[in-house]
Design a protein around this motif. Structure first.
Motif, PDB file in Angstrom:
ATOM      1  N   LEU A 173      27.918 -10.157  50.898  1.00  0.00           N
ATOM      2  CA  LEU A 173      27.168  -8.968  50.482  1.00  0.00           C
ATOM      3  C   LEU A 173      26.842  -8.064  51.674  1.00  0.00           C
ATOM      4  O   LEU A 173      26.839  -6.838  51.541  1.00  0.00           O
ATOM      5  CB  LEU A 173      25.892  -9.391  49.758  1.00  0.00           C
ATOM      6  N   MET A 174      26.586  -8.661  52.827  1.00  0.00           N
ATOM      7  CA  MET A 174      26.295  -7.866  54.023  1.00  0.00           C
ATOM      8  C   MET A 174      27.525  -7.101  54.508  1.00  0.00           C
ATOM      9  O   MET A 174      27.422  -6.012  55.080  1.00  0.00           O
ATOM     10  CB  MET A 174      25.772  -8.768  55.142  1.00  0.00           C
ATOM     11  N   LYS A 175      28.693  -7.665  54.312  1.00  0.00           N
ATOM     12  CA  LYS A 175      29.929  -6.983  54.701  1.00  0.00           C
ATOM     13  C   LYS A 175      30.258  -5.828  53.761  1.00  0.00           C
ATOM     14  O   LYS A 175      31.110  -4.994  54.072  1.00  0.00           O
ATOM     15  CB  LYS A 175      31.102  -7.972  54.710  1.00  0.00           C
ATOM     16  N   ASN A 176      29.583  -5.815  52.612  1.00  0.00           N
ATOM     17  CA  ASN A 176      29.870  -4.799  51.592  1.00  0.00           C
ATOM     18  C   ASN A 176      28.569  -4.196  51.080  1.00  0.00           C
ATOM     19  O   ASN A 176      28.265  -4.253  49.885  1.00  0.00           O
ATOM     20  CB  ASN A 176      30.656  -5.426  50.430  1.00  0.00           C
ATOM     21  N   LEU A 177      27.784  -3.619  51.997  1.00  0.00           N
ATOM     22  CA  LEU A 177      26.480  -3.075  51.620  1.00  0.00           C
ATOM     23  C   LEU A 177      26.591  -2.078  50.475  1.00  0.00           C
ATOM     24  O   LEU A 177      27.508  -1.247  50.444  1.00  0.00           O
ATOM     25  CB  LEU A 177      25.831  -2.406  52.830  1.00  0.00           C
ATOM     26  N   ASP A 178      25.676  -2.214  49.536  1.00  0.00           N
ATOM     27  CA  ASP A 178      25.552  -1.334  48.358  1.00  0.00           C
ATOM     28  C   ASP A 178      26.632  -1.569  47.310  1.00  0.00           C
ATOM     29  O   ASP A 178      26.599  -0.943  46.248  1.00  0.00           O
ATOM     30  CB  ASP A 178      25.561   0.145  48.766  1.00  0.00           C
ATOM     31  N   ARG A 179      27.583  -2.430  47.585  1.00  0.00           N
ATOM     32  CA  ARG A 179      28.597  -2.748  46.575  1.00  0.00           C
ATOM     33  C   ARG A 179      28.071  -3.856  45.667  1.00  0.00           C
ATOM     34  O   ARG A 179      27.532  -4.853  46.141  1.00  0.00           O
ATOM     35  CB  ARG A 179      29.900  -3.196  47.223  1.00  0.00           C
ATOM     36  N   VAL A 180      28.227  -3.691  44.377  1.00  0.00           N
ATOM     37  CA  VAL A 180      27.755  -4.673  43.406  1.00  0.00           C
ATOM     38  C   VAL A 180      28.858  -5.708  43.148  1.00  0.00           C
ATOM     39  O   VAL A 180      30.004  -5.348  42.839  1.00  0.00           O
ATOM     40  CB  VAL A 180      27.352  -4.000  42.080  1.00  0.00           C
ATOM     41  N   PHE A 181      28.490  -6.976  43.292  1.00  0.00           N
ATOM     42  CA  PHE A 181      29.413  -8.074  42.999  1.00  0.00           C
ATOM     43  C   PHE A 181      28.898  -8.839  41.784  1.00  0.00           C
ATOM     44  O   PHE A 181      27.719  -9.212  41.730  1.00  0.00           O
ATOM     45  CB  PHE A 181      29.504  -9.041  44.184  1.00  0.00           C
ATOM     46  N   SER A 182      29.774  -9.107  40.846  1.00  0.00           N
ATOM     47  CA  SER A 182      29.397  -9.935  39.700  1.00  0.00           C
ATOM     48  C   SER A 182      29.300 -11.392  40.142  1.00  0.00           C
ATOM     49  O   SER A 182      29.790 -11.770  41.220  1.00  0.00           O
ATOM     50  CB  SER A 182      30.445  -9.818  38.590  1.00  0.00           C
ATOM     51  N   SER A 183      28.683 -12.223  39.308  1.00  0.00           N
ATOM     52  CA  SER A 183      28.601 -13.657  39.604  1.00  0.00           C
ATOM     53  C   SER A 183      29.990 -14.248  39.768  1.00  0.00           C
ATOM     54  O   SER A 183      30.227 -15.084  40.647  1.00  0.00           O
ATOM     55  CB  SER A 183      27.845 -14.384  38.483  1.00  0.00           C
ATOM     56  N   GLU A 184      30.910 -13.816  38.917  1.00  0.00           N
ATOM     57  CA  GLU A 184      32.279 -14.333  38.982  1.00  0.00           C
ATOM     58  C   GLU A 184      32.950 -13.960  40.304  1.00  0.00           C
ATOM     59  O   GLU A 184      33.633 -14.787  40.919  1.00  0.00           O
ATOM     60  CB  GLU A 184      33.103 -13.790  37.806  1.00  0.00           C
ATOM     61  N   GLN A 185      32.769 -12.726  40.753  1.00  0.00           N
ATOM     62  CA  GLN A 185      33.364 -12.290  42.010  1.00  0.00           C
ATOM     63  C   GLN A 185      32.776 -13.053  43.196  1.00  0.00           C
ATOM     64  O   GLN A 185      33.503 -13.444  44.111  1.00  0.00           O
ATOM     65  CB  GLN A 185      33.163 -10.787  42.197  1.00  0.00           C
TER      66      GLN A 185
END
Length: 237
Positions: A173-185
């Motif tokens: 998540l830190m490598k992709n700030l502000d990007r939303v990741f689903s539980s599956e991802q």
């Protein structure tokens, strides 16, 4: 590097089978038949144990209490083995510090695959495999800092202790700030396997991360839920 695995189960047949499978796969094995023996072995071996396979229902000291005790001293991966498969039991195990949960009777191929995956995450986290980075990898948002070379997390200058799973989720998540990741991802990226059973597993680890990095986990500043979509770490100055 030869990894050493501590196996703990009160069923001698399961203990023998686990030792055979693991030794055939090249692992060094320590054995215990109850939680008290496991904790004593772990403390004597110190940092020479790289993973724990732990039964939940045992005499003298059960697996939950054992995991809590081990977590006081180490973030080594813990995989619970249990005949119970209900969601509540999985969540309880994860809440008590487990990285993974396998139900009995287990498939040997799946068990060994999960062991290998957990060890890969652990060795990568601690830098056991020597790799010289081309440059320093420090990620920061607000007072939250992840130093991926030293595998360290700090919040407002104070170091935070994360398990390998927690660290890798936060790193993603830190490598992709502000990007939303689903539980599956998140599951597929961190566990490196198809996301068949994920929602509760991921949400429990997210909650544990929040408890460690947020001043008020119920009103998070960094790790936020985007309801119905997933999770993100927000960019702050």
């Amino acid at each position: 590097m030869e990894h050493r695995i501590l196996i703990c189960d009160d069923d001698i047949d399961i203990l023998n089978a686990l030792e055979i499978y693991l030794r055939q796969d090249g692992y060094d094995v320590l054995r215990a038949q109850n939680g008290r023996q496991a904790v004593d072995l772990f403390k004597k071996a110190d940092d020479e144990i790289h993973l724990v396979l732990l039964d939940i229902m045992m005499p003298v000291m059960d697996g939950i209490a054992t995991a809590v005790d081990i977590r006081k001293h180490s973030n080594v991966p813990i995989i619970f083995l249990s005949a119970k498969s209900e969601d509540t039991d999985r969540i309880l195990g994860l809440n008590m510090g487990a990285d993974d949960y396998i139900t009995k009777p287990f498939n040997v191929v799946e068990l060994l695959a999960r062991v290998k995956a957990a060890l890969r995450r652990f060795t990568r986290l601690l830098g056991i495999r020597s790799e010289k980075p081309e440059n320093i990898k420090i990620l920061q948002t607000g007072g939250l800092v992840v130093d991926d070379d030293k595998k360290m997390v700090s919040i407002d200058g104070a170091q935070v202790s994360l398990t390998p799973i927690e660290y890798n989720i936060l790193l993603l998540l830190m490598k992709n700030l502000d990007r939303v990741f689903s539980s599956e991802q998140i599951y597929e990226a961190v566990w490196n396997e198809p996301a068949f059973y994920v929602s509760k597993t991921v949400s429990v680890h997210i909650r544990k991360i929040r408890e460690k990095i947020e001043i008020n986990p119920k009103e998070p500043q960094y790790l936020k839920v985007v309801y119905g979509l997933g999770y993100k770490v927000v960019s702050l100055k």
